[in-house]
Motif scaffolding. Sequence first.
Motif, PDB file in Angstrom:
ATOM      1  N   ILE A  14      -4.580   1.472  -9.238  1.00 43.84           N
ATOM      2  CA  ILE A  14      -5.878   1.895  -8.724  1.00 43.84           C
ATOM      3  C   ILE A  14      -6.999   1.072  -9.356  1.00 43.84           C
ATOM      4  O   ILE A  14      -7.928   0.628  -8.671  1.00 43.84           O
ATOM      5  CB  ILE A  14      -6.107   3.409  -8.999  1.00 43.84           C
ATOM      6  CG1 ILE A  14      -5.041   4.249  -8.278  1.00 43.84           C
ATOM      7  CG2 ILE A  14      -7.502   3.847  -8.560  1.00 43.84           C
ATOM      8  CD1 ILE A  14      -5.004   4.087  -6.781  1.00 43.84           C
ATOM      9  N   ALA A  15      -6.872   0.842 -10.679  1.00 45.37           N
ATOM     10  CA  ALA A  15      -7.880   0.023 -11.369  1.00 45.37           C
ATOM     11  C   ALA A  15      -7.942  -1.364 -10.729  1.00 45.37           C
ATOM     12  O   ALA A  15      -9.026  -1.895 -10.473  1.00 45.37           O
ATOM     13  CB  ALA A  15      -7.552  -0.076 -12.854  1.00 45.37           C
TER      14      ALA A  15
ATOM     15  N   VAL B 197      -2.197   4.252 -12.305  1.00 44.01           N
ATOM     16  CA  VAL B 197      -3.621   4.157 -12.628  1.00 44.01           C
ATOM     17  C   VAL B 197      -4.029   2.684 -12.756  1.00 44.01           C
ATOM     18  O   VAL B 197      -5.141   2.292 -12.403  1.00 44.01           O
ATOM     19  CB  VAL B 197      -3.985   4.996 -13.880  1.00 44.01           C
ATOM     20  CG1 VAL B 197      -3.632   4.298 -15.161  1.00 44.01           C
ATOM     21  CG2 VAL B 197      -5.477   5.328 -13.881  1.00 44.01           C
ATOM     22  N   MET B 198      -3.085   1.857 -13.217  1.00 45.84           N
ATOM     23  CA  MET B 198      -3.345   0.415 -13.274  1.00 45.84           C
ATOM     24  C   MET B 198      -3.484  -0.163 -11.861  1.00 45.84           C
ATOM     25  O   MET B 198      -4.302  -1.049 -11.621  1.00 45.84           O
ATOM     26  CB  MET B 198      -2.216  -0.307 -14.027  1.00 45.84           C
ATOM     27  CG  MET B 198      -2.142   0.038 -15.498  1.00 45.84           C
ATOM     28  SD  MET B 198      -3.661  -0.413 -16.380  1.00 45.84           S
ATOM     29  CE  MET B 198      -3.294   0.091 -18.043  1.00 45.84           C
TER      30      MET B 198
ATOM     31  N   TRP C  20      -7.136  -2.143  -7.713  1.00 45.34           N
ATOM     32  CA  TRP C  20      -7.719  -2.005  -6.370  1.00 45.34           C
ATOM     33  C   TRP C  20      -9.245  -2.118  -6.466  1.00 45.34           C
ATOM     34  O   TRP C  20      -9.891  -2.818  -5.690  1.00 45.34           O
ATOM     35  CB  TRP C  20      -7.305  -0.646  -5.781  1.00 45.34           C
ATOM     36  CG  TRP C  20      -7.692  -0.425  -4.346  1.00 45.34           C
ATOM     37  CD1 TRP C  20      -7.038  -0.913  -3.257  1.00 45.34           C
ATOM     38  CD2 TRP C  20      -8.791   0.353  -3.846  1.00 45.34           C
ATOM     39  NE1 TRP C  20      -7.661  -0.485  -2.109  1.00 45.34           N
ATOM     40  CE2 TRP C  20      -8.742   0.288  -2.438  1.00 45.34           C
ATOM     41  CE3 TRP C  20      -9.812   1.103  -4.451  1.00 45.34           C
ATOM     42  CZ2 TRP C  20      -9.662   0.942  -1.621  1.00 45.34           C
ATOM     43  CZ3 TRP C  20     -10.735   1.745  -3.635  1.00 45.34           C
ATOM     44  CH2 TRP C  20     -10.650   1.668  -2.247  1.00 45.34           C
TER      45      TRP C  20
END
Lengths: 119, 128
Positions: free
Chosen positions: B41-42, B38-39, B44
């Motif tokens: 994706i964040a 999730v980090m 990105w």
Amino acid sequence: MKELENIYLDHGRNGSKHWIAQRLSAILLTPLSLWLIADGSNYIYKEYSTAVQWISKPFIATLLGATLTLFLFHSYLGIVVIVEDYSRGLLRHILIRTTASIFLLTAIASIGSIVMLSF
Amino acid sequence: MRASPRPLSPHLQVYRFQVTSVMSIAHRITGIFLVVGVMMIALWIITLALGLEFFGLYQQWLTSAVGRFLLFSWSFSMFYHLFNGIRHLFWDAGWGYGLKHAYVTGWIVITASFVFTGFLWLTPIFMD
């Protein structure tokens, strides 16, 4: 604020609220995470302009913002359970505060980015 | 702050290996790995807002063997944690506690995780 702290920074005393928050975010994340994988996987390796075009659509921006926020919230709840399983006292306190700060900052930065890109 | 007199959770080496215990531990491990994902994706999204230069650099790393491996593992963790999470929700509702049910649903979760991860990475769009 104090109430919020009690619920989310020390679930030892508010186990049922933590439990419900974890389940509710899990249920909401079930369709949202499938959407993110199905749609987002088309864009993760695309070029800059295509990715910006995707993310700046209001519908996508809203959905992505909600998904990310719930992901970070659910992650935080999970990490707290692990921290509380294996640490105690001051160390536990510091670890929980640090975890909360990292997830909060990540949420602010990524939601801010989505807003910047779509408005 | 007063030290808690309550005992800590037993450490991993205490448990005997069987599908049910391994799956329970895997739920937590994939959960931790999902935080890494999730980090990613964040980041990105953040590099997208920072501009072409940052995005290009990050994209380059995501395309590397390490980047692809992390994204691949992340997608597997996602499917596993999601499917096993649904299994947990059924348990919460009081269904599926029997030994036989626990094993059958467990194997369904494992199989589905591999199948979904395989399908995702076989799509040509994702392999560009």
